[in-house]
Design an enzyme around this catalytic site. Structure first.
Site, PDB file in Angstrom:
ATOM      1  N   LYS A 148       0.315  12.606   5.565  1.00  0.00           N
ATOM      2  CA  LYS A 148       0.365  11.517   6.554  1.00  0.00           C
ATOM      3  C   LYS A 148       0.864  10.229   5.885  1.00  0.00           C
ATOM      4  O   LYS A 148       1.716   9.528   6.426  1.00  0.00           O
ATOM      5  CB  LYS A 148      -1.024  11.296   7.158  1.00  0.00           C
ATOM      6  CG  LYS A 148      -1.078  10.191   8.192  1.00  0.00           C
ATOM      7  CD  LYS A 148      -2.424   9.446   8.208  1.00  0.00           C
ATOM      8  CE  LYS A 148      -2.432   8.281   7.228  1.00  0.00           C
ATOM      9  NZ  LYS A 148      -3.573   7.379   7.339  1.00  0.00           N
ATOM     10  N   LYS A 159       0.837  -1.209   0.000  1.00  0.00           N
ATOM     11  CA  LYS A 159       0.000   0.000   0.000  1.00  0.00           C
ATOM     12  C   LYS A 159       0.867   1.253   0.000  1.00  0.00           C
ATOM     13  O   LYS A 159       0.595   2.210  -0.731  1.00  0.00           O
ATOM     14  CB  LYS A 159      -0.924  -0.019   1.228  1.00  0.00           C
ATOM     15  CG  LYS A 159      -1.865   1.176   1.341  1.00  0.00           C
ATOM     16  CD  LYS A 159      -2.982   1.139   0.316  1.00  0.00           C
ATOM     17  CE  LYS A 159      -3.679   2.474   0.120  1.00  0.00           C
ATOM     18  NZ  LYS A 159      -4.437   2.986   1.241  1.00  0.00           N
TER      19      LYS A 159
END
Lengths: 304, 308
Positions: free
Chosen positions: A239, A171
């Protein structure tokens, strides 16, 4: 068919909940936002009072919250899944969080005879709603199998990538590509505009040329339409890039591009673009190229 | 012997004035005649074109904005080349491109005229006071022949190497300076945002290991001799420090692009297994990429330091 618990009913979790219900899989849901919880209760989910309460009612749980801290609280916290679940319970962590946290939580669960896999998803809000996500799973094969029906309901593609943490790594790799690409795309678009080429023309030409990409397709039409409503915000990209760069540091890999693009997202956030879509990077570059003035009020005051 | 001077802007006018103070007779030219007034008032002779300057002088200086202007003055219509005598010398004091400098040099060499690059460092104040460095590239004998004249312009006149070497030194100097300036802006912005008063921060860092030395002095211990062991400060410790520094940027929402690149560089060096070597071992990576191997004889370094 055994039921599944789902903790987190935001844009991603909400879309997944709808598709799980559509697939007639019994769903026990929880969210700290009572309004969201009531909405999904009205659609047929059994509302729980905490992650622990949800885990008490089902043999498997999915965690779909935003941050590493939230995932730690939902899975191994005081009222977390681990507090309610029985031995044999299986957890899929679908949030994109730090790979280190996955290993820490796995150790906690393993000590109580529970399993945890990482299963972050790709496809964004639209993919979650349409049930066309990609699942990147890492860890115990039997547990991945135990979630097959649920993954099938929310995703078109389910990849089992190997050992625990490899889904999260995958991911991060995928996100790193779209997030670094988005910055490159904003740079290219602003250069084109300064050179006097119409953005729509740039789009039409690149679409049939070698510079084309999924990132280009996601970002540029929104840039042209000045539609900065959030798919993925600059805050989330920042983030995510923090997870990528931290992971690379742990692996001892120097990342020259991603470390700098992360700081460029920070520059955008400081200009008030944090809650806007990644396509709003074009506004940052318009500012940097002197085509607009986004300077925060405090900085403007000192200019005169 | 008359000295030609072309380009009487802030830098040029001040350098020309110092030549006059030292007793040199000047022939001057500028695209704006007004710019020459102070020189003319001090006794200089006006020339209508660079060519006219060249015809009247054996030694010519130019102090111009950049490569385009120097090339026009040197090689253009009514340019220096069309007027200079065999054996004459042309020193370009501008900050110029080494490639352009070499091209001009080659054209002059064909006519047996010497061209040397002689960029200066010291700013307008240095040009005025004569606290100015001159970095000369080109024929070393010609440099020595005119050294006395050069000494009237600056107090640190140094021969660097073949044609272009002076310009290269200037670009290295200014490039390094502004990279450091950008890094200082980044680090001070985060320091202030994190809560330290700018002046307190300045006073603090000035007393530190880096603050106590002149900018380039640090190269003497490891980089120049190519000696990275034993460690004065181990790379693994430096890596930890820069990690903490970039964390400060995260904590206070300050973008730190330069520090992140430096840290990535250090991470690469750590990956080579250099954690226990001196932190400056990271400088070897760039040498590899550039295909250079810097290792200066210690005795030569010591002698250079004595000369300084």
């Amino acid at each position: 068919m055994s039921g599944v618990g789902l903790i987190g009913l935001g844009v991603m979790g909400g879309g997944m909940a709808e598709n799980i219900l559509n697939a007639k899989i019994p769903l026990v849901a929880y969210d700290i936002d009572a309004t969201k919880l009531a909405h999904f209760a009205s659609l047929g989910a059994a509302p729980a009072t905490s992650p622990a309460d949800a885990a008490r009612q089902v043999p498997r749980s999915i965690c779909m919250v935003e941050t590493t801290a939230q995932a730690l609280s939902v899975i191994t916290g005081e009222d977390g899944i681990v507090a309610g679940a029985s031995p044999g319970h299986r957890v899929a962590c679908a949030s994109t969080i730090a790979p280190q946290a996955i290993h820490a939580m796995h150790a906690t669960l393993a000590a109580r005879g529970m399993e945890l896999i990482d299963a972050p998803v790709s496809g964004g809000g639209p993919g979650a709603k349409a049930g066309t996500l990609a699942v990147f799973a890492g860890g115990d094969s039997a547990t991945v199998e135990a979630f097959r029906d649920v993954f099938g309901a929310v995703a078109d593609n389910v990849f089992h990538l190997g050992k625990l943490g490899s889904g999260m790594a995958m991911k991060l790799i995928n996100n790193m590509l779209i997030q670094t690409s988005s910055v490159a795309i904003a740079e290219a678009m602003i250069m084109g505009r300064k050179a006097g080429i119409d953005p729509q023309t740039i789009y039409d030409v690149v679409r049939v040329s070698t510079g084309y990409s999924v990132a280009f397709e996601r970002r540029v039409p929104k840039m042209i339409a000045r539609d900065f409503s959030p798919g993925g915000t600059l805050d989330i990209s920042y983030k995510d890039q923090e997870l990528q760069t931290a992971f690379a540091k742990e692996l001892g890999v120097p990342l020259f591009v991603a470390n700098v693009t992360q700081q460029i997202y920070q520059m955008g956030r400081n200009l008030g673009l944090g809650k806007e879509d990644g396509s709003a990077l074009i506004k940052l570059y318009e500012h940097l190229a002197g085509l607009s003035d986004l300077a925060p009020p405090a900085a403007k005051k000192t200019e005169k | 012997m008359k000295v030609g001077f072309i380009g009487l802007g802030t830098m040029g006018a001040a350098m020309a004035a110092n030549l006059q103070k030292a007793g040199h007779e000047l022939v001057v030219h500028d695209v704006r005649r007004e710019a020459a007034e102070p020189s003319l008032a001090a006794g200089a002779q006006w020339a209508q074109s660079p060519r006219a300057v060249a015809e009247a002088a054996e030694l010519v200086f130019t102090s111009l904005p950049g490569p385009v202007e120097v090339e026009a003055v040197a090689l253009g219509d009514d340019g220096l080349l069309s007027g200079m005598r065999r054996g004459g010398a042309f020193f370009d004091l501008s900050t110029n491109s080494p490639t352009v400098v070499r091209r001009i040099h080659a054209a002059f060499a064909k006519r047996e005229v010497y061209m040397l690059d002689a960029p200066v460092s010291g700013g307008p104040v240095g040009a005025k006071t004569g606290r100015l460095a001159l970095w000369i590239g080109g024929d070393e004998q010609i440099f020595h022949r005119h050294k006395a004249v050069l000494d009237a312009i600056g107090d640190k006149v140094r021969y660097i190497g073949p044609i272009g070497a002076g310009s290269i030194a200037k670009l290295v100097h200014n490039g390094a300076g502004y990279c450091i300036t950008a890094a200082l802006a980044e680090m001070f912005s985060v320091g202030v945002k994190a809560g330290v008063e700018p002046l307190a921060l300045f006073e603090a860092v000035r007393d530190g290991a880096l603050g106590r030395r002149r900018t380039f002095d640090g190269l003497v211990d490891q980089f120049l001799p190519g000696k990275y062991e034993p460690a004065a400060f181990a790379l693994k410790l430096a890596h930890k420090d820069v990690t903490l520094a970039t964390q400060l940027g995260r904590d206070f929402g300050v973008p730190m692009r330069i520090a992140e690149l430096a840290l990535a560089e250090m991470t690469e060096a750590m990956g080579r297994g250099w954690g226990n070597r001196d932190s400056r071992a990271m400088m070897l990576l760039q040498q590899e990429r550039a295909g250079v191997d810097i290792k200066v004889d210690q005795k030569a370094i010591d002698e250079a330091l004595k000369r300084a």
